[in-house]
Design an enzyme around this catalytic site. Structure first.
Site, PDB file in Angstrom:
ATOM      1  N   SER A  18      44.288  22.022  18.770  1.00 37.46           N
ATOM      2  CA  SER A  18      44.905  23.341  18.596  1.00 37.46           C
ATOM      3  C   SER A  18      44.736  23.800  17.154  1.00 37.46           C
ATOM      4  CB  SER A  18      46.401  23.294  18.948  1.00 37.46           C
ATOM      5  OG  SER A  18      47.092  22.417  18.072  1.00 37.46           O
ATOM      6  N   SER A 133      47.428  22.225   1.869  1.00 34.58           N
ATOM      7  CA  SER A 133      48.239  23.433   1.962  1.00 34.58           C
ATOM      8  C   SER A 133      48.407  23.994   0.563  1.00 34.58           C
ATOM      9  CB  SER A 133      49.621  23.124   2.553  1.00 34.58           C
ATOM     10  OG  SER A 133      50.511  24.222   2.369  1.00 34.58           O
ATOM     11  N   TYR A 146      57.212  18.311   2.592  1.00 38.53           N
ATOM     12  CA  TYR A 146      55.897  18.757   3.062  1.00 38.53           C
ATOM     13  C   TYR A 146      54.977  19.038   1.876  1.00 38.53           C
ATOM     14  CZ  TYR A 146      52.355  21.559   5.433  1.00 38.53           C
ATOM     15  OH  TYR A 146      51.158  22.055   5.908  1.00 38.53           O
ATOM     16  N   LYS A 150      51.261  17.130   0.815  1.00 40.24           N
ATOM     17  CA  LYS A 150      49.996  17.831   0.607  1.00 40.24           C
ATOM     18  C   LYS A 150      49.505  17.671  -0.832  1.00 40.24           C
ATOM     19  CE  LYS A 150      49.569  19.221   4.815  1.00 40.24           C
ATOM     20  NZ  LYS A 150      48.489  18.674   5.673  1.00 40.24           N
ATOM     21  N   THR A 181      49.271  30.520  13.095  1.00 40.03           N
ATOM     22  CA  THR A 181      48.895  29.590  14.156  1.00 40.03           C
ATOM     23  C   THR A 181      50.058  29.227  15.064  1.00 40.03           C
ATOM     24  OG1 THR A 181      49.383  27.653  12.781  1.00 40.03           O
ATOM     25  CG2 THR A 181      47.137  28.538  12.677  1.00 40.03           C
TER      26      THR A 181
END
Length: 274
Positions: A18, A133, A146, A150, A181
């Site tokens: 995906s 990211s 997060y 990254k 997304t």
């Protein structure tokens, strides 16, 4: 930069079921290359892409990295794209959740990279792309863990680039900005009902949803990933989305605190000095 023209290449794309990973896999198949795409459950991929061979990989299971690499065989290009998104208050996030996020977003890609590097080194060629990211470069409150994962991935790539260069191996970082997304619907969130941080977290969450709704498409972002992967002389770093050329230029010349304040402001947070 010219694209690689040495015939069909074998490309391994993680998280190809995906989002960006699926679009990357689709575009590389269209370019005439052999593509292996990973999924935690290959048999349940809802919309399989013609030309992609799906193999099992669970980033949190390091043994599956070795099994995946053995199943695929010689890899010319590895695109480490699979990962998880997370948000919430730093205090409210349990340590096991922090460890899991690092396992999925950092240690899993590291394990798979380690598994394919010997073959690349022996053949004297290869490309590894780490999809990170822009939060690694522009961290924001309530995305602490997060952003840290990254940033760690970016650090691995930048340091590893020179380490493996004598063996014809290129290592590249690609940082997407805000991408439409639907990943926000799958984001793990840690915020207590009575958390003192809850009001500001909700402000950031609302701004994030609005930014993601008008973000660039995964197809557009995938084009940048594919460009980096297929280039004969890839740059160390690519970024797209969130007015990347402007904000990275600002980062180079503006005081760090100003950049942090502007990043917070974009996410709805007022400037506060401790």
């Amino acid at each position: 930069m010219t694209a690689q023209t040495s015939g069909a290449l074998t490309v391994l794309v993680t998280g190809a079921s995906s989002g960006i990973g699926a679009d990357v896999a689709r575009q590389i198949v269209a370019a005439g290359h052999r593509v292996y795409g990973t999924s935690r459950n290959p048999a349940t991929v809802e919309d399989p892409i013609a030309g992609v061979t799906y193999v099992r990989l669970d980033n949190a299971d390091y043994a599956s990295a070795a099994a995946c690499a053995a199943e695929v065989g010689a890899v010319d290009i590895l695109i480490n794209n699979a990962g998880e998104s997370a948000a919430g208050a730093f205090e409210d996030t349990p340590m096991d959740a922090v460890e899991h996020l690092f396992a999925v977003n950092v240690f899993g890609p590291v394990a798979l990279t380690k598994a394919v590097l010997p073959g690349m080194r022996e053949r004297g060629r290869g490309t590894v792309v780490m999809v990170g990211s822009m939060l690694a470069s522009f961290p924001v409150a309530f995305r602490t863990n997060y952003a840290a994962t990254k940033a760690a991935l970016k650090g691995y790539a930048m340091a590893l680039r020179r380490e493996v260069a004598p063996y014809g191996i290129r290592v590249v970082t690609v940082e997407p900005g805000t991408i439409a997304t639907g990943i926000g619907e799958r984001r793990t969130i840690h915020i207590g009902d009575d958390s003192p941080y809850r009001a500001e977290y909700e402000t950031v969450a609302a701004a994030t949803r609005a930014n993601e709704a008008k973000g660039i498409s995964s197809t557009a972002m995938a084009k940048t990933v594919v460009q980096a992967a297929l280039s004969e002389q890839p740059k160390p770093f690519y970024a797209r989305g969130n007015r990347a050329p402007v904000v990275f230029a600002l980062q180079r010349v503006a005081p760090r605190q100003l950049v942090l304040d502007l990043t917070a402001r974009i996410h709805g947070l007022a400037k506060i000095r401790p």
